[in-house]
Design an enzyme around this catalytic site. Sequence first.
Site, PDB file in Angstrom:
ATOM      1  CB  CYS A   1      -6.394  -3.873  -4.691  1.00 53.26           C
ATOM      2  SG  CYS A   1      -5.520  -2.242  -4.689  1.00 53.26           S
TER       3      CYS A   1
ATOM      4  CB  CYS B   1      -0.973   0.082   1.317  1.00 52.93           C
ATOM      5  SG  CYS B   1      -2.478  -0.889   1.253  1.00 52.93           S
TER       6      CYS B   1
ATOM      7  CB  CYS C   1      -4.630   1.830   1.954  1.00 51.06           C
ATOM      8  SG  CYS C   1      -5.597   3.288   1.856  1.00 51.06           S
TER       9      CYS C   1
ATOM     10  CB  CYS D   1      -6.361  -6.203  -0.668  1.00 48.55           C
ATOM     11  SG  CYS D   1      -4.643  -6.578  -0.666  1.00 48.55           S
TER      12      CYS D   1
HETATM   13  S1  SF4 Z   1      -4.661  -2.899  -1.149  1.00 54.24           S
HETATM   14 FE1  SF4 Z   1      -3.486  -4.830  -1.365  1.00 54.24          FE
HETATM   15  S2  SF4 Z   1      -2.891  -4.806  -3.530  1.00 54.24           S
HETATM   16 FE2  SF4 Z   1      -3.786  -2.588  -3.267  1.00 54.24          FE
HETATM   17  S3  SF4 Z   1      -1.935  -1.589  -2.748  1.00 54.24           S
HETATM   18 FE3  SF4 Z   1      -2.797  -2.217  -0.813  1.00 54.24          FE
HETATM   19  S4  SF4 Z   1      -1.789  -4.314  -0.337  1.00 54.24           S
HETATM   20 FE4  SF4 Z   1      -1.251  -3.675  -2.408  1.00 54.24          FE
END
Ligand code: SF4
Length: 243
Positions: free
Chosen positions: A213, A131, A239, A216
């Site tokens: 995302c 993130c 995040c 996730c």
């Molecule tokens: S939500 Fe998941 S895939 Fe998206 S940036 Fe964060 S850790 Fe990475």
Amino acid sequence: MSAVPVQLHRRSAGRSLDELREIAEIAGPELELAAAEDIVGWAVETFGTRFCLTASMTDAVLAHLASRVTPGLPVVFLDTGYHFPETIGTRDAVAATLPVDVCSVAPALTVAEQDAAYGSDLYARDPDLCCAMRKVAPLEQALTHVDAWATGLRREEARTRVIAPVVGWDAAKGKVRVSPLARWTRADVDAYVAEHDVLVNPLVADGYPSIGCRTCTRRVSPGEDPRAGRWAGTSKTECGIHA
Ligand code: SF4
């Protein structure tokens, strides 16, 4: 739609950090009970072209509302490379149908480059680092030339958000954070969507009330915490862009 936030990079120097913090500390209490449209109007009047929106593309409520106040505002979308196709489709539909300037911001590394440098599926091993590289750093870069940014954050979404002011000082970023929808409930959002026929990511109706995302985010069950599908099975709840 802009591939990069061109408008943001053309802006002139703004106020000092002390001035911005003072503005936020005065405006927060004063605007606590103001209508969302009035909060956006205050931000446009106060910061002019040094103000932008951000959007996750769960829905287009904030972009729609802000465009009614002032057409042409920049809307930053963090294109992590891991989004659901429906989210990209919502972004494209917002750009095509609303009078806003959608600016898609990409991380420094593509997913393939990140896989090569850090190993595949970093999100599963170190989501905070993933993130940080794919959301936090690109947002900070996109906000370089603005003094204030607005998000669609709502207090009832999570325990971490219940004290979020409608206008506050983001010390980490050195920016004024504006949350015009902070006091809105889910019912307020639904009523606005229905009244104005606002675009909503089709995944919302498919069991995804909070969309990040695809790697996730999982579907939630009826009655479950709306954000339970984000980083499910881990202690991570945010995040980092709202820290
Ligand atoms: S939500 Fe998941 S895939 Fe998206 S940036 Fe964060 S850790 Fe990475």
